[in-house]
Design a protein around this motif. Structure first.
Motif, short mmCIF file in Angstrom:
data_model
loop_
_atom_site.label_atom_id
_atom_site.label_comp_id
_atom_site.label_asym_id
_atom_site.label_seq_id
_atom_site.Cartn_x
_atom_site.Cartn_y
_atom_site.Cartn_z
N ALA A 8 1.15 8.68 -8.40
CA ALA A 8 2.51 8.78 -8.89
C ALA A 8 2.63 9.61 -10.17
O ALA A 8 3.72 10.06 -10.52
N THR A 9 1.53 9.80 -10.88
CA THR A 9 1.58 10.61 -12.09
C THR A 9 1.27 12.08 -11.82
O THR A 9 1.31 12.90 -12.73
N GLY A 14 4.84 12.41 -8.43
CA GLY A 14 5.97 12.17 -9.33
C GLY A 14 7.29 12.54 -8.69
O GLY A 14 8.30 11.84 -8.84
N ALA A 29 5.05 2.29 -7.85
CA ALA A 29 4.19 3.39 -8.28
C ALA A 29 2.87 2.84 -8.77
O ALA A 29 2.84 2.00 -9.68
N ILE A 31 -0.52 3.45 -10.68
CA ILE A 31 -1.09 4.37 -11.66
C ILE A 31 -2.30 3.73 -12.32
O ILE A 31 -2.49 2.52 -12.25
N SER A 35 -2.94 5.73 -17.72
CA SER A 35 -1.98 6.79 -17.44
C SER A 35 -0.65 6.53 -18.14
O SER A 35 -0.19 5.39 -18.24
N ARG A 36 -0.05 7.61 -18.62
CA ARG A 36 1.29 7.52 -19.19
C ARG A 36 2.31 7.75 -18.08
O ARG A 36 2.22 8.71 -17.33
N PHE A 37 3.25 6.84 -17.97
CA PHE A 37 4.26 6.96 -16.93
C PHE A 37 5.58 6.55 -17.55
O PHE A 37 5.83 5.36 -17.81
N GLU A 38 6.44 7.50 -17.82
CA GLU A 38 7.65 7.25 -18.60
C GLU A 38 8.88 7.00 -17.74
O GLU A 38 9.95 6.68 -18.27
N ILE A 46 5.99 -0.75 -11.38
CA ILE A 46 4.79 -0.02 -11.77
C ILE A 46 3.59 -0.96 -11.73
O ILE A 46 3.60 -2.01 -12.36
N ARG A 48 -0.40 -1.11 -12.47
CA ARG A 48 -1.51 -0.44 -13.15
C ARG A 48 -2.84 -1.00 -12.67
O ARG A 48 -3.03 -2.21 -12.64
#
Length: 212
Positions: A8-9, A14, A29, A31, A35-38, A46, A48
């Motif tokens: 997803a990143t 994305g 998503a 990740i 990971s940075r996911f904004e 989300i 992780r």
């Protein structure tokens, strides 16, 4: 529809997340922890995980999903052949759930040269990249083999050169083949096709070429 998205990143993943949310789907998503996911949305969950190495850690991200879309794969030569390993983990996790629909991205050079293709593609572009990125395409070939051996209702999308151009929704496709004289496609339009296959039974257990 509830869709779980791996990678997803990434560039394609994305866009899959964004377009799926815009279309009214619920998205999970997956990740990496670091990971940075904004992106944020009421219909976005989300999950992780440390990495795509343990199928058991991925199962919770698949609960209640109707389909899985994977944008995982190497982002360049330095990452090495990782597509097969990561996809095998995803397939093992899917096998432990009730999810059956699976869409993944590969690359046009994995397929054969289509009839009517241009001299530039046949003699220059495809041979050059086939040699320069031999290990990566061998990895994607094995990834596709693993997918085709799975019990999923799979679809593999094969784009040529990927660009960062915006979504158009207008492109050519070829079921079971590459698109003749297809030189490029945006990541956004590749994501668009991957989502479109979810409502197209004709794409199940098929590869699809895409290009402008």
């Amino acid at each position: 529809m509830k869709i779980t998205v791996f990678g997803a990143t990434g560039g394609i993943g994305g866009h899959v997340v964004e377009q799926a949310l815009d279309a009214g789907h619920h998205v999970t998503a997956v990740i990496r922890d670091s990971s940075r996911f904004e992106m944020a949305h009421p219909a976005l969950d989300i999950v992780r995980v440390p990495g795509l190495t343990d199928p058991e850690l991925l199962v919770p991200a698949l609960e209640g999903s109707h389909a899985v879309i994977s944008g995982v794969g190497p982002r360049g030569r330095k990452e090495g052949p990782i597509a097969t390993q990561l996809t095998r983990t995803i397939l093992d996790a899917i096998g432990a759930t009730y999810v059956r629909r699976f869409v993944a991205v590969s690359a046009a050079p994995v397929g054969t040269v289509p009839d009517g293709d241009s001299f530039v593609n046949r003699r220059l572009i495809l041979p050059f990249f086939g040699a320069f990125l031999r290990d990566l395409y061998a990895d994607l070939t094995e990834m596709e083999r693993q997918i085709q051996l799975s019990t999923t209702e799979w679809t593999v999308v094969r784009p040529p050169k990927l660009t960062s151009k915006p979504l158009t929704g207008t492109y050519r496709t070829a079921l079971g083949a590459n698109v003749p004289r297809g030189y490029s496609i945006s990541r956004a339009d590749t994501a668009h096709l991957m989502l479109a296959t979810l409502n197209d039974p004709a794409t199940i257990k098929q590869t699809i070429g895409i290009a402008y």
